[in-house]
Design a protein around this motif. Structure first.
Motif, PDB file in Angstrom:
ATOM      1  N   GLY A   1     -13.882  -1.629  -5.208  1.00 37.83           N
ATOM      2  CA  GLY A   1     -13.387  -0.476  -4.473  1.00 37.83           C
ATOM      3  C   GLY A   1     -14.345   0.691  -4.506  1.00 37.83           C
ATOM      4  N   HIS A   2     -14.281   1.509  -3.423  1.00 31.92           N
ATOM      5  CA  HIS A   2     -15.083   2.728  -3.360  1.00 31.92           C
ATOM      6  C   HIS A   2     -14.466   3.664  -2.339  1.00 31.92           C
ATOM      7  CE1 HIS A   2     -18.492   5.459  -3.233  1.00 31.92           C
ATOM      8  NE2 HIS A   2     -18.449   5.385  -1.905  1.00 31.92           N
TER       9      HIS A   2
ATOM     10  N   VAL B   1     -13.483  -8.545  -5.907  1.00 32.95           N
ATOM     11  CA  VAL B   1     -12.942  -7.343  -5.273  1.00 32.95           C
ATOM     12  C   VAL B   1     -13.637  -6.134  -5.863  1.00 32.95           C
ATOM     13  CG1 VAL B   1     -11.025  -7.309  -6.948  1.00 32.95           C
ATOM     14  CG2 VAL B   1     -10.848  -5.983  -4.822  1.00 32.95           C
TER      15      VAL B   1
ATOM     16  N   ARG C   1      -1.955  -6.836  -5.489  1.00 30.19           N
ATOM     17  CA  ARG C   1      -1.888  -5.430  -5.890  1.00 30.19           C
ATOM     18  C   ARG C   1      -0.803  -5.297  -6.949  1.00 30.19           C
ATOM     19  NH1 ARG C   1      -1.750   0.384  -2.982  1.00 30.19           N
ATOM     20  NH2 ARG C   1      -0.364   1.415  -4.447  1.00 30.19           N
TER      21      ARG C   1
ATOM     22  N   TYR D   1       0.795  -1.215   0.000  1.00 27.46           N
ATOM     23  CA  TYR D   1       0.000   0.000   0.000  1.00 27.46           C
ATOM     24  C   TYR D   1       0.830   1.269   0.000  1.00 27.46           C
ATOM     25  CZ  TYR D   1      -4.699  -1.808   0.168  1.00 27.46           C
ATOM     26  OH  TYR D   1      -5.904  -2.380  -0.163  1.00 27.46           O
TER      27      TYR D   1
ATOM     28  N   TRP E   1     -20.443  -2.082  -4.481  1.00 29.93           N
ATOM     29  CA  TRP E   1     -20.838  -0.862  -3.780  1.00 29.93           C
ATOM     30  C   TRP E   1     -21.946  -0.169  -4.552  1.00 29.93           C
ATOM     31  CZ3 TRP E   1     -18.215   0.468   0.750  1.00 29.93           C
ATOM     32  CH2 TRP E   1     -17.007  -0.212   0.993  1.00 29.93           C
TER      33      TRP E   1
ATOM     34  N   PRO F   1      -9.497   0.843  -8.104  1.00 26.72           N
ATOM     35  CA  PRO F   1     -10.363   1.714  -7.296  1.00 26.72           C
ATOM     36  C   PRO F   1      -9.955   3.171  -7.262  1.00 26.72           C
ATOM     37  CG  PRO F   1      -8.949   0.382  -5.896  1.00 26.72           C
ATOM     38  CD  PRO F   1      -8.770  -0.137  -7.288  1.00 26.72           C
TER      39      PRO F   1
ATOM     40  N   ARG G   1     -11.613   2.565  -0.207  1.00 25.21           N
ATOM     41  CA  ARG G   1     -11.788   1.318   0.519  1.00 25.21           C
ATOM     42  C   ARG G   1     -11.983   0.174  -0.467  1.00 25.21           C
ATOM     43  NH1 ARG G   1     -15.668   3.122   5.638  1.00 25.21           N
ATOM     44  NH2 ARG G   1     -14.230   4.704   6.425  1.00 25.21           N
ATOM     45  N   LEU G   2     -11.485  -0.991  -0.072  1.00 28.81           N
ATOM     46  CA  LEU G   2     -11.642  -2.191  -0.873  1.00 28.81           C
ATOM     47  C   LEU G   2     -12.454  -3.214  -0.102  1.00 28.81           C
ATOM     48  CD1 LEU G   2      -8.121  -2.929  -2.414  1.00 28.81           C
ATOM     49  CD2 LEU G   2     -10.178  -2.306  -3.655  1.00 28.81           C
TER      50      LEU G   2
ATOM     51  N   ALA H   1     -10.027  -4.855 -10.154  1.00 31.53           N
ATOM     52  CA  ALA H   1     -10.564  -3.570  -9.739  1.00 31.53           C
ATOM     53  C   ALA H   1      -9.436  -2.542  -9.778  1.00 31.53           C
ATOM     54  CB  ALA H   1     -11.139  -3.648  -8.325  1.00 31.53           C
TER      55      ALA H   1
END
Length: 285
Positions: A57-58, A55, A33, A14, A91, A281, A61-62, A279
């Motif tokens: 994302g929004h 998976v 990732r 990350y 989401w 995100p 956040r995943l 994804a």
């Protein structure tokens, strides 16, 4: 690729890097990732270990549909939510939904999921929205399942054996063809379609186990004449596609990530088996 082949630096997945886009791939080995810069597929590592089916994302956040639970990712922490095994996550208007064990449910958070130890459940509760089996995808307000397409309130909106959906058009990938909504559901292409995606700028892709199709630029509508087969530099079954403002991303079931930023496709194998979903995100179209 075994766990021993992934370096400590790669496991710290990350860390922000200027000029790169992070793509996340759900695989049978875990959530990968992948750092992408332009059309170059760079470093990659596992953000979460264990089988991941989906998976999404929004807003930074995943959510992952993992073998053991639906997990909510904040930074480098993926916390359990208490849902149990899930086949799909998505989401809608900032609310997380998941499907598994014959139901679709929404997660109502109670506090900040980023606060707490790694193994502490994310605070919140799951509320069943409706019951349906064998869900393959949740995209925005639409659920693709063996019994067809459904709204999140359980309303059936047609078709059968739905594998994926792009509600913005809408388009639907099913076991007997690709469909678009016109005067009812209209035939776009015949075939065993597994994935479909569309962007606000008119881009759209759909995949079978044998081919990837793209909506030709300048096409009028989404009928059969609008689709062309994509010439890819690798063999394999494309299982998902995602978009950036100036790039298209794809992943094959064999774990090869592809990107096209306007000068053709570039690719890199992750060496991770059974890739299922993709994804991106951090991208806003």
């Amino acid at each position: 690729m075994s766990d021993d082949d992934i370096s400590i630096d790669e496991k710290r997945v990350y860390g922000a890097k200027t000029g790169t886009t992070a793509a996340f791939v759900a695989t049978g080995a875990g959530l990968a990732r992948v750092e992408i810069s332009g059309d170059l597929v760079g470093e990659f590592g596992l953000a979460h270990r264990g089988g991941v089916h989906d998976v999404a994302g929004h807003d930074g956040r995943l959510a992952v549909a993992a073998d053991d639970d639906v997990r909510l990712g904040i930074g480098d922490i993926f916390r359990p939510t208490g849902f149990g095994t899930a086949t799909a996550v998505g989401w809608h208007d900032g609310t997380l939904h998941a499907a598994g064990d014959g139901r679709v449910a929404r997660f109502d958070p109670d506090g900040d999921p980023a606060v707490g130890d790694l193994d502490d459940p994310a605070p919140g509760t799951w509320t069943t929205a409706f019951e349906v089996g064998d869900v393959r995808a949740i995209v925005d307000d639409t659920v693709a399942a063996a019994d067809g397409l459904f709204r999140l309130d359980g309303g059936h909106i047609g078709l059968a054996d739905a594998r994926d959906v792009a509600p913005s058009v809408p388009l639907a990938a099913t076991g007997d063809g690709l469909y678009y909504l016109g005067n009812g559901w209209m035939d776009a292409l015949p075939g065993d379609f597994r994935a479909v995606v569309a962007a606000p700028d008119g881009r759209a892709h759909a995949a079978t186990p044998d081919a990837l199709y793209a909506r030709a630029p300048g096409s009028d509508g989404y009928g059969p004449e609008a689709w062309v087969e994509v010439d890819l530099p690798v063999t394999g079954h494309v299982v998902d596609v995602a978009y950036g403002p100036e790039a298209t991303y794809a992943v094959t079931a064999e774990g090869t990530v592809l990107v096209n930023a306007g000068d053709g496709w570039r690719d890199r194998s992750l060496g991770l088996p059974d890739a299922r979903r993709l994804a991106v995100p951090g991208v806003t179209l």
